[in-house]
Design an enzyme around this catalytic site. Structure first.
Site, PDB file in Angstrom:
ATOM      1  N   ASP A  35      11.293   1.565  -9.259  1.00  0.00           N
ATOM      2  CA  ASP A  35      11.340   0.191  -8.758  1.00  0.00           C
ATOM      3  C   ASP A  35       9.975  -0.482  -8.811  1.00  0.00           C
ATOM      4  O   ASP A  35       9.874  -1.684  -9.088  1.00  0.00           O
ATOM      5  CB  ASP A  35      11.874   0.171  -7.319  1.00  0.00           C
ATOM      6  CG  ASP A  35      13.353   0.534  -7.249  1.00  0.00           C
ATOM      7  OD1 ASP A  35      14.029   0.438  -8.298  1.00  0.00           O
ATOM      8  OD2 ASP A  35      13.820   0.925  -6.167  1.00  0.00           O
ATOM      9  N   GLU A 111      37.696  16.956 -27.798  1.00  0.00           N
ATOM     10  CA  GLU A 111      37.004  16.113 -26.821  1.00  0.00           C
ATOM     11  C   GLU A 111      37.964  15.792 -25.683  1.00  0.00           C
ATOM     12  O   GLU A 111      39.164  15.609 -25.909  1.00  0.00           O
ATOM     13  CB  GLU A 111      36.535  14.814 -27.476  1.00  0.00           C
ATOM     14  CG  GLU A 111      35.670  15.009 -28.709  1.00  0.00           C
ATOM     15  CD  GLU A 111      35.528  13.721 -29.498  1.00  0.00           C
ATOM     16  OE1 GLU A 111      35.321  12.664 -28.881  1.00  0.00           O
ATOM     17  OE2 GLU A 111      35.641  13.773 -30.747  1.00  0.00           O
ATOM     18  N   LYS A 113      39.876  13.508 -23.178  1.00  0.00           N
ATOM     19  CA  LYS A 113      40.370  12.128 -23.277  1.00  0.00           C
ATOM     20  C   LYS A 113      40.092  11.427 -21.950  1.00  0.00           C
ATOM     21  O   LYS A 113      40.727  11.710 -20.941  1.00  0.00           O
ATOM     22  CB  LYS A 113      41.865  12.120 -23.594  1.00  0.00           C
ATOM     23  CG  LYS A 113      42.431  10.746 -23.886  1.00  0.00           C
ATOM     24  CD  LYS A 113      43.886  10.849 -24.319  1.00  0.00           C
ATOM     25  CE  LYS A 113      44.433   9.474 -24.703  1.00  0.00           C
ATOM     26  NZ  LYS A 113      44.445   8.541 -23.558  1.00  0.00           N
ATOM     27  N   ASP A 115      40.051   8.569 -19.183  1.00  0.00           N
ATOM     28  CA  ASP A 115      41.032   7.556 -18.800  1.00  0.00           C
ATOM     29  C   ASP A 115      40.279   6.321 -18.315  1.00  0.00           C
ATOM     30  O   ASP A 115      39.935   6.193 -17.142  1.00  0.00           O
ATOM     31  CB  ASP A 115      41.949   8.103 -17.702  1.00  0.00           C
ATOM     32  CG  ASP A 115      43.225   7.292 -17.600  1.00  0.00           C
ATOM     33  OD1 ASP A 115      43.473   6.454 -18.483  1.00  0.00           O
ATOM     34  OD2 ASP A 115      43.971   7.484 -16.628  1.00  0.00           O
ATOM     35  N   TYR A 222      32.659   8.191 -28.082  1.00  0.00           N
ATOM     36  CA  TYR A 222      33.373   9.262 -28.763  1.00  0.00           C
ATOM     37  C   TYR A 222      33.475   9.121 -30.278  1.00  0.00           C
ATOM     38  O   TYR A 222      33.893  10.064 -30.943  1.00  0.00           O
ATOM     39  CB  TYR A 222      34.776   9.445 -28.185  1.00  0.00           C
ATOM     40  CG  TYR A 222      35.642   8.206 -28.160  1.00  0.00           C
ATOM     41  CD1 TYR A 222      36.187   7.676 -29.330  1.00  0.00           C
ATOM     42  CD2 TYR A 222      35.935   7.569 -26.959  1.00  0.00           C
ATOM     43  CE1 TYR A 222      36.989   6.557 -29.305  1.00  0.00           C
ATOM     44  CE2 TYR A 222      36.734   6.436 -26.926  1.00  0.00           C
ATOM     45  CZ  TYR A 222      37.261   5.935 -28.103  1.00  0.00           C
ATOM     46  OH  TYR A 222      38.052   4.821 -28.081  1.00  0.00           O
ATOM     47  N   LYS A 309      48.358  15.280 -24.240  1.00  0.00           N
ATOM     48  CA  LYS A 309      48.362  14.756 -22.874  1.00  0.00           C
ATOM     49  C   LYS A 309      48.697  15.871 -21.881  1.00  0.00           C
ATOM     50  O   LYS A 309      49.690  16.584 -22.040  1.00  0.00           O
ATOM     51  CB  LYS A 309      49.392  13.624 -22.744  1.00  0.00           C
ATOM     52  CG  LYS A 309      49.144  12.441 -23.657  1.00  0.00           C
ATOM     53  CD  LYS A 309      47.854  11.708 -23.317  1.00  0.00           C
ATOM     54  CE  LYS A 309      47.937  10.928 -22.036  1.00  0.00           C
ATOM     55  NZ  LYS A 309      48.731   9.690 -22.141  1.00  0.00           N
ATOM     56  N   CYS A 403      55.328  -1.385  16.960  1.00  0.00           N
ATOM     57  CA  CYS A 403      54.041  -0.724  16.746  1.00  0.00           C
ATOM     58  C   CYS A 403      54.030   0.645  17.425  1.00  0.00           C
ATOM     59  O   CYS A 403      54.403   0.754  18.607  1.00  0.00           O
ATOM     60  CB  CYS A 403      52.914  -1.588  17.301  1.00  0.00           C
ATOM     61  SG  CYS A 403      51.294  -0.782  17.217  1.00  0.00           S
ATOM     62  N   CYS A 406      51.399   0.340  20.573  1.00  0.00           N
ATOM     63  CA  CYS A 406      51.543  -0.547  21.736  1.00  0.00           C
ATOM     64  C   CYS A 406      52.961  -1.073  21.918  1.00  0.00           C
ATOM     65  O   CYS A 406      53.214  -1.863  22.836  1.00  0.00           O
ATOM     66  CB  CYS A 406      50.563  -1.722  21.616  1.00  0.00           C
ATOM     67  SG  CYS A 406      50.941  -2.824  20.230  1.00  0.00           S
ATOM     68  N   CYS A 421      51.180  -5.338  13.103  1.00  0.00           N
ATOM     69  CA  CYS A 421      51.298  -5.451  14.563  1.00  0.00           C
ATOM     70  C   CYS A 421      50.554  -6.715  14.975  1.00  0.00           C
ATOM     71  O   CYS A 421      49.336  -6.798  14.774  1.00  0.00           O
ATOM     72  CB  CYS A 421      50.708  -4.227  15.254  1.00  0.00           C
ATOM     73  SG  CYS A 421      50.540  -4.450  17.050  1.00  0.00           S
ATOM     74  N   CYS A 427      46.521  -4.115  21.274  1.00  0.00           N
ATOM     75  CA  CYS A 427      46.857  -2.834  20.635  1.00  0.00           C
ATOM     76  C   CYS A 427      45.620  -1.928  20.638  1.00  0.00           C
ATOM     77  O   CYS A 427      44.592  -2.273  20.033  1.00  0.00           O
ATOM     78  CB  CYS A 427      47.322  -3.081  19.204  1.00  0.00           C
ATOM     79  SG  CYS A 427      47.788  -1.580  18.326  1.00  0.00           S
TER      80      CYS A 427
END
Length: 666
Positions: A35, A111, A113, A115, A222, A309, A403, A406, A421, A427
């Protein structure tokens, strides 16, 4: 050494440190040292705008606004891959390759894959020129400004790179960064992102590149594409890409035959859960480039590559019960309590059921045998029910109407997926959640007080809201479980110390729905005190830069509630900072009131942030893009040509930083 030489040396050094950190995962200096060097370079570039370089490491923070992403054609089509789901499919593919090539020895590159979102990046003479999304394979969107903010994408290459080529890969979001982003959303009562892949893809189309820069995206490369590239094999191309400065995961291997491909697949089918990002399979490629060229392409896919896959890991277990959680905003989340089961390397006991619609859609019932997967390899989810195992006496699940904390009747607003709620102030879980938010580090940062202690204080009847914290006495706290005299003293001192927290953080701490850190900062700077904000109308709020109608409505509703007004009155009485302290803004005036400025370029006497602060501190507003509402454009060196053209077209005055100073000093 002359100034240009110093600037050039700093840029090269910082680029190398970026490469060490983001590509090699092997930093050689501390963040602080980095920095300091970056600040030195920024200062030199401000003083010497004639040496501006759009590829400087200082430009990684983004700031460019793209309203409409230009659609551009791919010079080389981006094909999709054929998928296989069994080893038999891969054996059939090998036979097809051999049939075309003849009886030649084939090697394969294996390699993982990734996502993510596919990207194609063009380099000319070692400099990043353009980045384009996959689109339909023939054309995609130009997202260059956003891609430049990703630290693992080199702006300038090193080594013996070709004059012109494209490199392709996936923009991914590592799990750790994804979880951090979701935690930040949950803190402000927003819906978390569904999975890393969609979040990464959506990030590429954000209009403000500075927002993209805040997201911990990575780019994993890739393949290389181009004419007469200096490579003979796919595996060699991966090493070349590493040498030029790209991040290429080292999990890729060269397989001498199809049996070694199967070994690779078997290994990663079980070990993929140890990776820091999502993978959904293995890509197998014929290694030799000359054979790739001979095999060619079908209408949709290369004949020389196949994606295997992984099956989504799925287990079955019994749904023992459904419980319902209440968030600090009142949102109800149904949770499946399961018979413990091993899944993707962890023991799963619970899974999200999302909402009533999901339960009804899958017809999930207590006692059912359910199928569980890990969504995005992280969050367990129920994906179906084994109806063959269902007990004939089972009954459809009736979603709760009251709820669980409460007993207040739940509501469901039109267009909302969740039940809520409405007992916001009665609550217990919501109250505790709001106080826990109030004390967090980014809010009031009260030392000596944690979430469990908040619950302890509430159940002991010592606090009912966050204003009550400021009336706590040491002698009240000491008798509580796990609280010694020193702990009680630290808690009281921490509460007292929090009275010096600035207004913008107090505003965030109040827990107004949709008002996160950034929104709180904008509202605090615009209104300057809590009374002005409380009396603002819906229209007033919408006119504040970047405050949409949803946020504005939430703010108005918060201040319409008398209990909130009472609590704020108490906080004022305790001495919390509910206005901007004048010492923080000694130069503040209203000289620029109701004036909207857009800042563009590099300046000599200001940094961009300093210029924006000067505008806001003197009553003006900073616009993110030029529009008919813009009053002035403050232009520095290297102002973007698109902004210049738009300002000229709309007849908006373009002023220098010196003109701006004259406006302030007039």
């Amino acid at each position: 050494m002359d100034v240009l030489a110093i600037i050039t040396a700093l840029r090269e050094e910082l680029n190398q440190h970026n490469y060490n950190y983001y590509v090699l995962d092997n930093p050689t200096i501390s963040d602080f040292e980095f920095d300091v060097k970056l600040k030195e370079l920024q200062d030199l570039e401000v003083k010497h705008p004639e040496y501006f370089d759009e590829n400087s490491p200082t430009q990684r923070v983004g700031g460019a606004i793209t309203k409409n992403f230009e659609t551009v054609p791919h010079e080389y089509r981006m094909f999709s891959l054929d998928n296989s789901y069994s080893k038999e499919d891969l054996l059939d593919w090998e036979v097809r390759c051999q049939k075309i090539l003849g009886d030649v020895p084939l090697e394969f590159t294996c390699e993982l894959k990734y996502d993510g979102a596919s990207i194609s990046i063009l380099y000319e003479n070692g400099v990043l020129k353009r980045a384009v999304t996959r689109g339909d394979g023939f054309q995609g969107d130009d997202v260059t400004n956003n891609i430049k903010t990703i630290k693992s994408v080199p702006i300038k290459l090193k080594g013996d790179y070709p004059d012109k080529f494209e490199i392709r890969g996936e923009i991914i979001l590592p799990f750790a960064g994804f979880e951090k982003m979701n935690q930040d959303l949950i803190e402000i009562g927003e819906t978390p992102y569904s999975n890393p892949r969609n979040t990464a893809s959506g990030s590429l189309k954000l209009q403000d590149s500075s927002e993209v820069a805040k997201r911990p995206l990575e780019c994993l490369l890739y393949t290389l594409v181009g004419n007469n590239l200096p490579i003979r094999t796919q595996f060699e191309s991966l090493q070349k890409a590493r040498d030029w400065g790209f991040k290429v995961p080292n999990q890729s291997v060269l397989a001498k035959n199809i049996d070694e491909v199967f070994e690779y697949i078997s290994y990663w089918d079980t070990h993929r859960h140890t990776l820091p990002y999502e993978t959904d399979g293995v890509v197998v490629k014929v290694n030799q480039v000359q054979y790739q060229e001979e095999l060619g392409f079908t209408a949709k896919s290369p004949r020389w590559a196949m994606a295997y896959k992984f099956k989504a890991e799925q287990v079955s277990t019994v749904l023992n019960s459904i419980s319902y959680q209440v968030g600090r905003t009142g949102a109800i989340t149904p949770v499946a309590n399961l018979e413990p089961v091993q899944l993707a390397g962890t023991i799963v006991k619970r899974a999200s059921l999302h909402n009533a619609d999901q339960i009804e859609k899958l017809d999930i019932r207590i006692g059912d045998t359910v199928f569980v997967e890990k969504g995005g390899e992280i969050i367990p989810k129920i994906v179906g029910v084994d109806l063959s195992e269902r007990n004939g006496d089972s009954q459809p699940t009736a979603y709760i109407t009251d709820c669980p904390e409460c007993n207040t009747e739940l509501v469901r607003l039109e267009g909302e997926a969740n039940h809520y709620c409405p007992n916001f102030y009665g609550c217990p879980t919501q109250i505790i959640g709001r106080i826990q938010h109030f004390i967090t580090r980014k809010a009031m940062d009260i030392e000596g007080l944690g979430g469990e202690t908040v619950a302890l204080l509430f159940h002991a009847g010592l606090i009912k809201n966050y204003a009550d914290l400021y009336e706590l006495k040491k002698e009240q706290i000491v008798p509580l479980e796990r609280m010694a005299e020193k702990s009680a003293e630290n808690l009281v001192n921490g509460v007292e110390k929090s009275k010096s927290v600035p207004f913008e953080r107090v505003l965030y701490a109040l827990g107004i729905r949709y008002v996160g850190e950034t929104v709180a900062k904008k509202l605090a700077k615009h209104y300057r005190n809590i009374d002005a904000l409380a009396s603002a109308s819906l229209m007033d709020l919408v006119l504040v830069d970047e405050i949409g109608e949803k946020i504005a409505q939430s703010v108005v509703q918060y201040f319409e509630n008398q209990e909130n007004i009472t609590i704020i009155g108490r906080l004022k009485g305790y001495g919390l900072q509910l206005e901007i302290v004048e010492s923080e803004n000694q130069s503040q005036s209203n000289k620029l009131k109701n004036q909207v400025f857009v800042v563009s370029g590099v300046f000599e006497t200001y940094s961009r942030d300093e210029l924006k602060n000067a505008i806001e501190q003197n009553g003006g507003k900073v616009g993110s893009s030029i529009s008919a509402k813009t009053n002035y454009v403050v232009a520095g060196a290297n102002m973007g040509p698109a902004k210049l053209e738009k300002a000229s077209k709309l007849g908006i005055p373009i002023i220098t930083e010196y003109d701006f100073n004259t406006m302030l000093n007039d």
